[in-house]
Write an enzyme that holds these catalytic residues in place. Structure first.
Site: not given
Length: 701
Positions: A486-487, A490, A515
């Protein structure tokens, strides 16, 4: 074992190299020469203020032209470098002096930012540049529009008395947000449990050992020498530890105590939140909006709080029936296990009984799963992704003396064989005392065009809190792998965007889609075709069995409506707290309790106020709905673009060239439609909402 010993040796060598003054070039923290000492933050701020003042004077002399936008973007770049560096330092640096100086720098530069945001010289210059048709590219016109709107969001168009009040409120809001987050970190709450045997032995090491006097008999009470010590455990009820306790502790009374203690702290944040709500409300009304939610959402795709609330209410209605069915299934399971036909299902039961049901339905041993995910292999997995999708590789590069903030930190360059370095990423992945408790992506420097031949490469930090013991490399459970991916979504957004202006670099996008890349890369963490490339047995080197990955996915898909309902409730709560209020002060505890009863299948526990540790109210005030928007968009992108061949170069090319490269430089609705097709979004009243058909299919609604 050999691999683990090698990992331990590598970490010991890193510590030795870090603590030895080797013949390496010297610099300061994050490569900023000025940050060689903690007090360097003072000069960092001074120099940023001086440089931005020079640029303001330069802009005052310019005729309407694109150079105005370029100079204002340089101001933004200068100020953001300080803000972002101070924020990373405050959250991760082990040296208290650095943390305190970063904190002071953050407040000083924020005050200067308020001055810049109300500077009429800059505002008038951007108005002229925008109105006189001198901006020749779409991105320059969009940048000018964004800058003008940012000025007006700061109240520059207001009469002097109202502008002064807006500045006071902005400063108060920033300080209240800091206080809210500080209270979460320093006041987690705790419960003392006696005897220690009430806690499973395999998780006792997570808690502090304590003891108390225990007298064996009435006769011995008169003789203190004969007293014995009873061993117990102190459970700090921060969110991570609380989650572990309610998941693994069989003793319901312990789970109840831990749940109530953790969700009743910090009490101080009840008052802090009341002040924050009032300050944001007054700020929004001074700006001519009916609520803070209206002010915050107006620049986004959704365009109005009413559009978002209608979307959330629709989602709440759609998910309710399946969520109720899942609740009844869990309750009936508890009654069978506990042999109590009328036993109620309480919030502290959820994780425990869901975990038990998943384990019995899909025999997946977490420790066996974790053996396929040593952190070193997971980092290789990130390399697999960028190599397969984009033809790039991560290379570990040496850091100069003073650049790093801890021996565990490593620095990677993202390198393309034809395009050279694309950006740089620090990894700070292990937990330690005083460090930011979650996982996060921090920008340090945004990308921007410096000249026809030169591009300022982005620099970011990916921060996690994986545990390691006895010098051995961490093993991740599969949910940690999902969090890492997930990170990393980003991070890729930041590293692969190629915007002309740092104002649009990477994650500097409309909140509605911020997101989306992170949610998209979560899908990669659950796909066997991806996992088999790096999830290898530590001893044999065999890839993770497909059967195990299918069991993980089946387990994950057992209660999807319950989790979706929770996210809808969080979003409605956030929107309500910062929406229109008929009375002041608002009783947030009662309001949140009522919303929970209305929008979830679960009881509210009297006396608790979990929302006072929900930090998204600070960072995403009236914007938490964007997680649901992003999940809808990401699910559609996965099904339409990635699922058939998630690691192909054609998939990577589409992701990079049609989505990631634009950062925030392209209108988000156009970006999504050009990438996926017109059906990815829907018009709703005055705003835009996601198409939910892919998500409904995913959740089985």
């Amino acid at each position: 074992m050999a691999m683990m010993l090698r990992a331990a040796a590598i970490r010991r060598a890193a510590v030795a190299a870090y603590s030895t003054a080797a013949a390496r070039p010297e610099t300061g923290l994050y490569g900023f020469d000025v940050l060689r000492t903690a007090k360097g933050f003072r000069r960092f701020v001074d120099e940023a203020i001086q440089r931005s003042d020079e640029l303001v004077a330069h802009i005052a002399q310019l005729p309407p032209s694109a150079e105005i936008v370029n100079a204002m973007d340089e101001i933004s770049n200068t100020v953001c470098s300080v803000i972002d560096s101070a924020e990373l330092c405050r959250n991760t640096h082990p040296d208290r002096e650095f943390v305190e100086e970063g904190d002071k720098a953050s407040m000083r530069i924020y005050e200067h930012l308020q001055y810049l945001n109300t500077n009429t010289t800059l505002y008038n210059a951007i108005l002229k540049a925008e109105s006189e048709g001198v901006l020749l590219t779409e991105e320059a016109r969009k940048a000018a529009n964004h800058l003008r709107v940012d000025f007006e969001k700061g109240g520059i168009h207001l009469p002097k008395d109202k502008l002064e009040r807006v500045n006071q409120l902005n400063l108060a809001i920033a300080q209240l947000g800091r206080k809210f987050n500080e209270n979460i970190m320093i006041k987690p709450g705790f419960v003392d449990i006696y005897p220690a045997s009430r806690i499973p032995r395999n998780i006792q090491h997570n808690f502090k050992s304590i003891s108390r006097s225990r007298q064996s008999s009435v006769a011995e009470q008169s003789n203190p020498v004969n007293t014995t010590r009873q061993k117990g455990l102190r459970i700090l009820t921060d969110s991570g530890t609380l989650s572990s306790a309610v998941r693994w502790v069989a003793d319901e009374e312990v789970r109840r105590q831990v749940f109530i203690a953790g969700n009743s702290e910090p009490r101080e944040n009840i008052g802090v939140l009341d002040e924050l709500i009032d300050s944001r409300d007054e700020f929004a009304k001074t700006m001519g909006c009916k609520s803070y939610a209206e002010f915050a959402i107006r620049p986004n795709m959704a365009a109005s709080a009413d559009v978002v609330m209608a979307f959330l209410n629709e989602m709440s209605h759609i998910v309710r029936h399946k969520a109720d069915e899942e609740f009844n299934t869990i309750r009936d399971f508890k009654r069978r296990i506990c042999n109590q036909k009328s036993s109620d299902l309480e919030p502290w039961d959820e994780d425990y009984f869901i975990g038990m049901m998943k384990s019995s339905a899909h025999s997946v041993d977490p420790s066996v799963v974790a053996s396929y995910f040593p952190l070193s292999q997971c980092i290789k997995g990130l390399n697999v992704l960028v190599e397969s999708l984009f033809g790039a590789t991560f290379n570990q590069i040496p850091m100069a003396d003073g650049e790093s903030w801890h021996p565990d930190v490593i620095k990677l360059s993202l390198h393309h064989p034809d395009q050279g370095d694309l950006g740089f990423m620090y990894l700070d992945l292990y937990s330690r005392k005083g460090k930011y408790p979650g996982c996060a992506h921090f920008a340090i420097r945004g990308g921007r065009r410096l000249s026809d031949l030169e591009y300022q490469l982005p620099i970011i930090a990916l921060v996690c809190n994986f545990s390691s013991s006895r010098g051995l490399t961490a093993r991740l459970n599969h949910w940690d792998v999902e969090t890492l991916f997930h990170e990393f979504g980003h991070a890729l957004h930041s590293l692969l965007s190629r915007t002309e202006y740092q104002h649009f670099s990477g994650t500097r996008v409309a909140l509605d889609i911020a997101e989306t890349p992170s949610n998209l890369f979560e899908f990669y963490a659950w796909d066997y075709r991806v996992l088999r490339t790096f999830a290898l047995d530590e001893t044999t080197g065999d890839p993770i069995p497909e059967k195990m990955v299918k069991a993980l996915n089946a387990s994950r898909n057992m209660f999807p409506a319950t989790e979706l309902q929770r996210q809808i409730f969080y979003s409605i709560m956030d929107l309500t707290l910062f929406g229109e209020h008929t009375s002041k002060p608002m009783d947030t505890i009662s309001a949140v309790a009522d919303l929970k009863r209305k929008h979830t299948s679960w009881n509210h526990v009297e006396g608790t106020h979990w929302h006072t540790r929900f930090s998204h109210l600070i960072n995403y005030g009236a914007g938490y709905y964007s997680y649901l928007y992003a999940r809808c968009f990401a699910t559609t992108i996965w099904h339409e673009v990635c699922q058939d061949d998630p690691l192909s170069r054609s998939t990577g090319s589409a992701l990079r060239e049609k989505f990631l490269r634009y950062g925030g430089a392209k209108d988000p609705s156009s970006l999504l439609k050009d990438f996926v097709g017109d059906s990815v979004i829907r018009n709703s009243g005055s705003g835009i909402i996601p198409d939910i058909s892919s998500l409904r299919k995913e959740v089985g609604l």
